[in-house]
Design a protein around this motif. Structure first.
Motif, mmCIF file in Angstrom:
data_model
loop_
_atom_site.group_PDB
_atom_site.id
_atom_site.type_symbol
_atom_site.label_atom_id
_atom_site.label_comp_id
_atom_site.label_asym_id
_atom_site.label_seq_id
_atom_site.Cartn_x
_atom_site.Cartn_y
_atom_site.Cartn_z
ATOM 1 N N ALA A 43 0.839 -1.197 0.000
ATOM 2 C CA ALA A 43 0.000 0.000 0.000
ATOM 3 C C ALA A 43 0.877 1.251 0.000
ATOM 4 O O ALA A 43 2.096 1.189 0.119
ATOM 5 C CB ALA A 43 -0.921 -0.014 1.211
ATOM 6 N N GLY A 44 0.221 2.400 -0.112
ATOM 7 C CA GLY A 44 0.927 3.675 -0.151
ATOM 8 C C GLY A 44 0.203 4.613 -1.102
ATOM 9 O O GLY A 44 -0.950 4.377 -1.481
ATOM 10 N N LEU A 45 0.887 5.661 -1.509
ATOM 11 C CA LEU A 45 0.343 6.633 -2.455
ATOM 12 C C LEU A 45 1.219 6.579 -3.699
ATOM 13 O O LEU A 45 2.435 6.767 -3.613
ATOM 14 C CB LEU A 45 0.351 8.035 -1.840
ATOM 15 N N TYR A 46 0.612 6.324 -4.846
ATOM 16 C CA TYR A 46 1.352 6.118 -6.087
ATOM 17 C C TYR A 46 0.992 7.219 -7.074
ATOM 18 O O TYR A 46 -0.145 7.304 -7.522
ATOM 19 C CB TYR A 46 1.039 4.729 -6.650
ATOM 20 N N VAL A 47 1.986 8.054 -7.410
ATOM 21 C CA VAL A 47 1.713 9.277 -8.164
ATOM 22 C C VAL A 47 1.988 9.076 -9.652
ATOM 23 O O VAL A 47 3.055 8.612 -10.053
ATOM 24 C CB VAL A 47 2.549 10.455 -7.618
ATOM 25 N N CYS A 48 1.025 9.476 -10.453
ATOM 26 C CA CYS A 48 1.130 9.441 -11.911
ATOM 27 C C CYS A 48 2.290 10.322 -12.375
ATOM 28 O O CYS A 48 2.630 11.316 -11.728
ATOM 29 C CB CYS A 48 -0.195 9.958 -12.492
ATOM 30 N N GLU A 49 2.881 9.976 -13.510
ATOM 31 C CA GLU A 49 3.947 10.821 -14.049
ATOM 32 C C GLU A 49 3.435 12.233 -14.296
ATOM 33 O O GLU A 49 2.249 12.455 -14.525
ATOM 34 C CB GLU A 49 4.528 10.217 -15.326
ATOM 35 N N MET A 50 4.346 13.201 -14.242
ATOM 36 C CA MET A 50 3.982 14.609 -14.276
ATOM 37 C C MET A 50 3.284 15.014 -15.572
ATOM 38 O O MET A 50 3.659 14.585 -16.659
ATOM 39 C CB MET A 50 5.239 15.454 -14.108
ATOM 40 N N ILE A 51 2.261 15.847 -15.432
ATOM 41 C CA ILE A 51 1.591 16.450 -16.585
ATOM 42 C C ILE A 51 1.645 17.964 -16.419
ATOM 43 O O ILE A 51 1.836 18.474 -15.314
ATOM 44 C CB ILE A 51 0.133 15.973 -16.711
ATOM 45 N N THR A 52 1.484 18.691 -17.505
ATOM 46 C CA THR A 52 1.528 20.146 -17.407
ATOM 47 C C THR A 52 0.125 20.724 -17.334
ATOM 48 O O THR A 52 -0.824 20.211 -17.956
ATOM 49 C CB THR A 52 2.271 20.782 -18.599
ATOM 50 N N ALA A 53 0.017 21.798 -16.571
ATOM 51 C CA ALA A 53 -1.280 22.458 -16.413
ATOM 52 C C ALA A 53 -1.808 22.951 -17.760
ATOM 53 O O ALA A 53 -2.999 22.825 -18.064
ATOM 54 C CB ALA A 53 -1.147 23.623 -15.429
ATOM 55 N N ARG A 54 -0.922 23.503 -18.572
ATOM 56 C CA ARG A 54 -1.343 24.013 -19.875
ATOM 57 C C ARG A 54 -1.930 22.901 -20.732
ATOM 58 O O ARG A 54 -2.949 23.082 -21.412
ATOM 59 C CB ARG A 54 -0.136 24.654 -20.588
ATOM 60 N N ALA A 55 -1.310 21.723 -20.689
ATOM 61 C CA ALA A 55 -1.800 20.605 -21.497
ATOM 62 C C ALA A 55 -3.170 20.133 -21.024
ATOM 63 O O ALA A 55 -4.003 19.709 -21.832
ATOM 64 C CB ALA A 55 -0.798 19.453 -21.462
ATOM 65 N N VAL A 56 -3.433 20.207 -19.719
ATOM 66 C CA VAL A 56 -4.752 19.849 -19.203
ATOM 67 C C VAL A 56 -5.796 20.843 -19.704
ATOM 68 O O VAL A 56 -6.875 20.455 -20.172
ATOM 69 C CB VAL A 56 -4.749 19.810 -17.659
ATOM 70 N N VAL A 57 -5.459 22.123 -19.609
ATOM 71 C CA VAL A 57 -6.401 23.159 -20.040
ATOM 72 C C VAL A 57 -6.718 23.016 -21.529
ATOM 73 O O VAL A 57 -7.863 23.190 -21.959
ATOM 74 C CB VAL A 57 -5.826 24.559 -19.723
ATOM 75 N N GLU A 58 -5.691 22.668 -22.310
ATOM 76 C CA GLU A 58 -5.891 22.511 -23.754
ATOM 77 C C GLU A 58 -6.367 21.105 -24.128
ATOM 78 O O GLU A 58 -6.586 20.823 -25.301
ATOM 79 C CB GLU A 58 -4.577 22.821 -24.487
ATOM 80 N N ARG A 59 -6.516 20.251 -23.125
ATOM 81 C CA ARG A 59 -6.950 18.855 -23.326
ATOM 82 C C ARG A 59 -6.092 18.149 -24.373
ATOM 83 O O ARG A 59 -6.590 17.530 -25.315
ATOM 84 C CB ARG A 59 -8.436 18.794 -23.680
ATOM 85 N N HIS A 60 -4.809 18.255 -24.176
ATOM 86 C CA HIS A 60 -3.842 17.603 -25.060
ATOM 87 C C HIS A 60 -4.074 16.089 -24.997
ATOM 88 O O HIS A 60 -4.075 15.496 -23.916
ATOM 89 C CB HIS A 60 -2.426 17.952 -24.579
ATOM 90 N N PRO A 61 -4.301 15.418 -26.141
ATOM 91 C CA PRO A 61 -4.670 13.994 -26.113
ATOM 92 C C PRO A 61 -3.657 13.112 -25.392
ATOM 93 O O PRO A 61 -4.030 12.206 -24.639
ATOM 94 C CB PRO A 61 -4.770 13.632 -27.606
ATOM 95 N N GLY A 62 -2.366 13.351 -25.638
ATOM 96 C CA GLY A 62 -1.347 12.551 -24.975
ATOM 97 C C GLY A 62 -1.387 12.713 -23.470
ATOM 98 O O GLY A 62 -1.219 11.745 -22.715
ATOM 99 N N THR A 63 -1.636 13.939 -23.022
ATOM 100 C CA THR A 63 -1.719 14.204 -21.592
ATOM 101 C C THR A 63 -2.927 13.516 -20.970
ATOM 102 O O THR A 63 -2.837 12.908 -19.896
ATOM 103 C CB THR A 63 -1.789 15.722 -21.340
ATOM 104 N N MET A 64 -4.046 13.592 -21.633
ATOM 105 C CA MET A 64 -5.249 12.957 -21.098
ATOM 106 C C MET A 64 -5.069 11.438 -21.010
ATOM 107 O O MET A 64 -5.564 10.789 -20.091
ATOM 108 C CB MET A 64 -6.473 13.316 -21.937
ATOM 109 N N HIS A 65 -4.314 10.864 -21.953
ATOM 110 C CA HIS A 65 -4.025 9.429 -21.909
ATOM 111 C C HIS A 65 -3.098 9.099 -20.732
ATOM 112 O O HIS A 65 -3.247 8.047 -20.095
ATOM 113 C CB HIS A 65 -3.380 8.988 -23.232
ATOM 114 N N MET A 66 -2.157 9.993 -20.459
ATOM 115 C CA MET A 66 -1.251 9.776 -19.322
ATOM 116 C C MET A 66 -2.013 9.757 -17.999
ATOM 117 O O MET A 66 -1.618 9.078 -17.059
ATOM 118 C CB MET A 66 -0.184 10.874 -19.277
ATOM 119 N N MET A 67 -3.127 10.493 -17.944
ATOM 120 C CA MET A 67 -3.938 10.531 -16.725
ATOM 121 C C MET A 67 -4.884 9.333 -16.661
ATOM 122 O O MET A 67 -6.076 9.478 -16.434
ATOM 123 C CB MET A 67 -4.717 11.845 -16.654
#
Length: 379
Positions: A43-67
């Motif tokens: 158990a523990g807390l497992y953090v997804c690889e880093m994404i950029t705020a700008r890519a989230v706002v622009e809904r960058h497809p690669g970023t959304m897949h990383m999430m």
């Protein structure tokens, strides 16, 4: 070594993290496949690889897949990179409003030149007003949904410009749910030794929220020693788990005061490697999955008697069938090597930190660094 720690359980917002262990987000590593592999051990807390705020706002497809998160992954944790309070606020609103994650961590520790030269990552906490504005905007966007916002940073830019104590106090004052310190400067990158005494200093300065320690945790013993020496509330594990996802099982045992399991033999390592490949194929399809898997080979086989020719073939593997053929050639009874417990992953050399022109002139300048917000990858 076994030990029982009397510290209260680590809480990050509404979530109890037991054992107090966090998988550090690592670019190109901590995707849903690797996180699931690690979670199967402890158990523990497992953090997804880093994404950029700008890519989230622009809904960058690669970023959304990383999430992407596993169906049973709770809490779902993502690390966000940003340099503009307005963009960070909007990205956090999207993440919490659409239920995309349960915990958001902010990256102010990246030492990579393409990030720091634009004022991002480990360079940003030097601009204390801008740093405060980013944390405040993010917390205000996350708080209504009950999503904790945490902050990770380094000791500072270099030995002449330490920022961690002020960054910790600011993050605490602006409502962060926890802070994590990688006990190196940006100039050190990943070289030399982490200075754990700085974690102890941060723990003394930040008193109302958890303080997590990061740097040079390669064994369960290292984690217990960090907590004992610094008083930190939990540990963040990065490079130590590369090619060793079972480290999280060892950490869980250590924090529970149970005997630490022995390292796996080469046959068990091969089974884990095969499982990793299957999970990657499920996430990314066979071609990208096998390309991605190649970088893990040297870590999995570190110290084992594999042979240079077979190592080269593993490093160029292109299909699951080929992987099975190579695994069959391994000595499955070879024991886990004692010399494979030390540093792994990138180390490199220290160097001068690349900063924007005039960056160090005014720490109270709240202006957003030009161009940094347009990045889609923080390295």
């Amino acid at each position: 070594m076994t030990a029982t720690l009397s510290k209260p359980a680590l809480r990050i917002g509404p979530y109890q993290v037991d054992p107090p262990v966090v998988l550090a987000p690592m670019a190109g590593i901590t995707n849903v496949a690797f996180r699931q592999l690690c979670r199967e051990y402890g158990a523990g807390l497992y953090v997804c690889e880093m994404i950029t705020a700008r890519a989230v706002v622009e809904r960058h497809p690669g970023t959304m897949h990383m999430m992407t998160f596993g169906p049973n992954e709770k809490p779902r944790s993502v690390q966000l990179y940003g340099v503009d309070p307005a963009t960070m606020r909007e990205a956090v609103k999207i993440i919490v409003g659409e239920g995309l994650a349960d915990h958001i961590d902010a990256n102010f520790g990246c030492p990579v030149a393409k990030v720091t030269r634009k004022g991002g990552g480990a360079a940003l906490p030097y601009k204390r007003k801008l740093f405060a504005n980013i944390v405040r905007a993010s917390v205000e966007a996350a708080e209504p949904a009950g999503v904790p916002f945490t902050v990770k940073f380094r000791v500072g830019i270099d030995d002449e410009h330490h920022t961690f104590l002020e960054a910790g106090r600011i993050a605490e004052a602006e409502g962060a749910a926890a802070v994590a310190l990688h006990a190196r400067t940006a100039a050190q990158r990943y070289s030399g030794k982490a200075d754990w005494s700085q974690i102890a200093r941060l723990k003394e300065a930040v008193t109302s929220i958890p303080v997590l320690g990061n740097g040079d945790i390669f064994t369960a013993h290292d984690a217990l020693r960090m907590v004992a020496e610094t008083g930190c509330d939990g540990v963040v594990v990065g490079r130590g788990c590369l090619g060793r996802p079972w480290l999280f099982g060892e950490l869980e045992a250590a924090f529970a005061g149970k005997p630490i399991p022995e390292g796996p033999n080469l046959g068990e390592v091969a089974r884990v490697l095969r499982r990793h490949a299957e999970l990657l194929v499920r996430h990314d399809g066979p071609d990208k999955a096998m390309r991605d898997l190649r970088k893990h080979m040297a870590w999995y086989f570190m110290g084992f008697p594999v042979g240079s020719q077979l190592r080269r073939r593993f490093a160029m593997v292109s299909s699951l069938d080929e992987l099975d053929e190579l695994i069959a050639q391994l000595d499955h009874d070879a024991p886990f090597p004692a010399d494979a417990l030390g540093p792994r992953g990138r180390q490199g050399s220290p160097g001068k930190v690349t900063l924007p022109h005039g960056w160090l002139d005014d720490p109270d300048d709240p202006c957003v660094p030009e161009g940094a917000d347009m990045m889609h990858s923080g390295g």
